[in-house]
Scaffold this active site. Structure first.
Site, PDB file in Angstrom:
ATOM      1  N   ASP A  17       1.410  -1.161  -0.031  1.00 24.64           N
ATOM      2  CA  ASP A  17       0.326   0.214   0.116  1.00 24.64           C
ATOM      3  C   ASP A  17       0.578   1.532  -0.342  1.00 24.64           C
ATOM      4  O   ASP A  17       0.180   2.296   0.482  1.00 24.64           O
ATOM      5  CB  ASP A  17      -1.027   0.141   1.725  1.00 24.64           C
ATOM      6  CG  ASP A  17      -1.855  -1.720   1.655  1.00 24.64           C
ATOM      7  OD1 ASP A  17      -1.859  -2.361   0.401  1.00 24.64           O
ATOM      8  OD2 ASP A  17      -2.003  -2.262   2.651  1.00 24.64           O
ATOM      9  N   GLU A 199     -11.499  -0.873  -3.391  1.00 26.85           N
ATOM     10  CA  GLU A 199     -10.991  -0.449  -2.598  1.00 26.85           C
ATOM     11  C   GLU A 199      -9.390  -0.114  -3.400  1.00 26.85           C
ATOM     12  O   GLU A 199      -8.696   0.401  -4.372  1.00 26.85           O
ATOM     13  CB  GLU A 199      -9.939  -1.495  -1.603  1.00 26.85           C
ATOM     14  CG  GLU A 199      -9.143  -2.513  -1.864  1.00 26.85           C
ATOM     15  CD  GLU A 199      -9.086  -3.595  -1.271  1.00 26.85           C
ATOM     16  OE1 GLU A 199      -9.577  -3.939  -0.415  1.00 26.85           O
ATOM     17  OE2 GLU A 199      -7.466  -4.438  -1.596  1.00 26.85           O
ATOM     18  N   HIS A 263      -2.993  -1.299  -4.984  1.00 28.17           N
ATOM     19  CA  HIS A 263      -2.764  -0.551  -4.112  1.00 28.17           C
ATOM     20  C   HIS A 263      -2.259   0.849  -4.712  1.00 28.17           C
ATOM     21  O   HIS A 263      -0.667   0.989  -4.043  1.00 28.17           O
ATOM     22  CB  HIS A 263      -2.047  -0.978  -2.897  1.00 28.17           C
ATOM     23  CG  HIS A 263      -3.086  -0.076  -1.737  1.00 28.17           C
ATOM     24  ND1 HIS A 263      -3.851  -0.037  -0.720  1.00 28.17           N
ATOM     25  CD2 HIS A 263      -3.145   1.342  -1.613  1.00 28.17           C
ATOM     26  CE1 HIS A 263      -4.297   0.866  -0.094  1.00 28.17           C
ATOM     27  NE2 HIS A 263      -3.922   1.885  -0.220  1.00 28.17           N
ATOM     28  N   ARG A 296       4.604  -7.768  -0.133  1.00 26.68           N
ATOM     29  CA  ARG A 296       4.299  -7.396  -1.138  1.00 26.68           C
ATOM     30  C   ARG A 296       5.062  -6.211  -0.918  1.00 26.68           C
ATOM     31  O   ARG A 296       5.445  -5.941  -0.420  1.00 26.68           O
ATOM     32  CB  ARG A 296       2.739  -6.675  -0.721  1.00 26.68           C
ATOM     33  CG  ARG A 296       1.563  -8.077  -0.745  1.00 26.68           C
ATOM     34  CD  ARG A 296       0.262  -7.118  -0.744  1.00 26.68           C
ATOM     35  NE  ARG A 296       0.520  -7.239   0.679  1.00 26.68           N
ATOM     36  CZ  ARG A 296      -0.801  -6.450   0.990  1.00 26.68           C
ATOM     37  NH1 ARG A 296      -2.283  -5.893   0.591  1.00 26.68           N
ATOM     38  NH2 ARG A 296      -0.508  -6.615   3.023  1.00 26.68           N
TER      39      ARG A 296
END
Length: 323
Positions: A17, A199, A263, A296
């Site tokens: 993110d 999202e 994201h 990630r």
């Protein structure tokens, strides 16, 4: 001395993110979710490339119990109306999926050196009985004209629930001025793998349009990016002005071993070119629960535009030379 960013490869490891903000003084700031999900940090550098090695400064840690005691996710640093704010989400150890959006405010003009205070959960507008009653996360804010807007993801329904994107105009940096407006729901097959999810909204201004990217589906190899758009002259809280793309604008590329991109955020490099920061995995097989697997990684992608001035999201490998 020159440094460089390698595009579409691991740039900052195990930082999901990712959010990069370039301030008016030219300095770059970086924040992200960390694998332990227990604090918020900032990195700062004079160059985009320098963020990769910059020191991490923790500006806030989770509570020991109650709200904001687990799952500290997706912080974003913004400069709103002359002050620094961090928008983020967090849960409760006694109810770990009671994720709600919160905001921090810096008491000075140096977001790393100066103290931060909690402004608590984002306050919804008067006559809004719906916002933040359920799983709510991934807020971002943007300015259009003289007004500021708040976009977030919130789940509705029963069972697994559906995560939609909502927008509202802001009254203050921590209170909304209008009730929520639904602008996107996971209506296509590629938004419904594992979970029905929209999202991670991110805003890009280019030409006469406002582009809003978002992430869809579960957080494994099927995670991907979709896009909405409207004109900058439109009222963004009118749901009719938003056009949604039928197909994802970015998804897994097996050949390049880039899995589950999403994201993202947008910034500009030192030359003023639009850059996208996103996270992705570099292995297809995920060990354990994808949510708690740390792999990630933040990556960098240069943006190009087509003949209609719409963004092209492409895994062009390359190097950006920076001063």
């Amino acid at each position: 001395m020159k440094s460089s960013v390698i595009y579409n490869q691991k740039w900052i490891a195990q930082r999901a993110d990712p959010y990069v903000y370039r301030h008016t003084d030219g300095l770059y700031y970086f924040t992200a979710s960390i694998p332990s999900y227990d604090c918020i940090f900032l990195r700062r550098s004079e160059t985009l490339a320098g963020l990769a090695q910059a020191e991490e400064h923790v500006i806030w840690r989770k509570h020991d119990s109650g709200p904001q005691s687990i799952h500290v996710w997706a912080p974003e640093l913004h400069y709103v109306q002359g002050r620094w704010y961090v928008y983020y989400s967090a849960g409760d150890k006694d109810d770990i999926w009671a994720i709600r959006p919160y905001v921090l405010e810096c008491l000075g003009q140096d977001p790393i050196a100066d103290p931060w205070i909690e402004r608590g959960k984002i306050q919804r507008a008067e006559h809004d009985d719906f916002s933040f009653e359920s799983f709510s996360l991934d807020a971002t804010v943007f300015q259009l004209g003289e007004r500021w807007y708040y976009i977030w993801s919130e789940k509705v329904g029963v069972g697994k629930q559906i995560a939609n994107l909502y927008i509202a105009r802001m009254r203050t940096p921590y209170q909304l001025d209008t009730p929520q407006v639904l602008i996107s729901s996971p209506s296509y097959d590629w938004e419904r793998v594992g979970f029905w999810v929209n999202e991670g909204p991110a805003v890009l201004f280019h030409g006469d349009r406002l582009f809003l990217t978002y992430s869809a589906s579960e957080t494994g190899v099927d995670y991907c990016m979709g896009m909405l758009s409207c004109k900058v002259t439109d009222d963004p809280i009118d749901p009719a002005v938003w056009k949604k793309e039928r197909y994802p604008v970015l998804r897994t590329d097996e050949a390049l071993q880039i899995y589950g991109p999403g994201h993202n955020c947008f910034t500009k490099d030192e030359a003023g070119q639009d850059i996208m920061i996103f996270h992705a995995r570099t292995e297809r097989e995920i060990v354990g629960n994808p949510l708690y697997n740390p792999n990630r990684h933040a990556m960098v992608m240069p943006l190009r535009y087509d003949e209609k001035d719409w963004p092209i999201f492409s895994y062009q490998n390359g190097r950006e030379d920076e001063q």
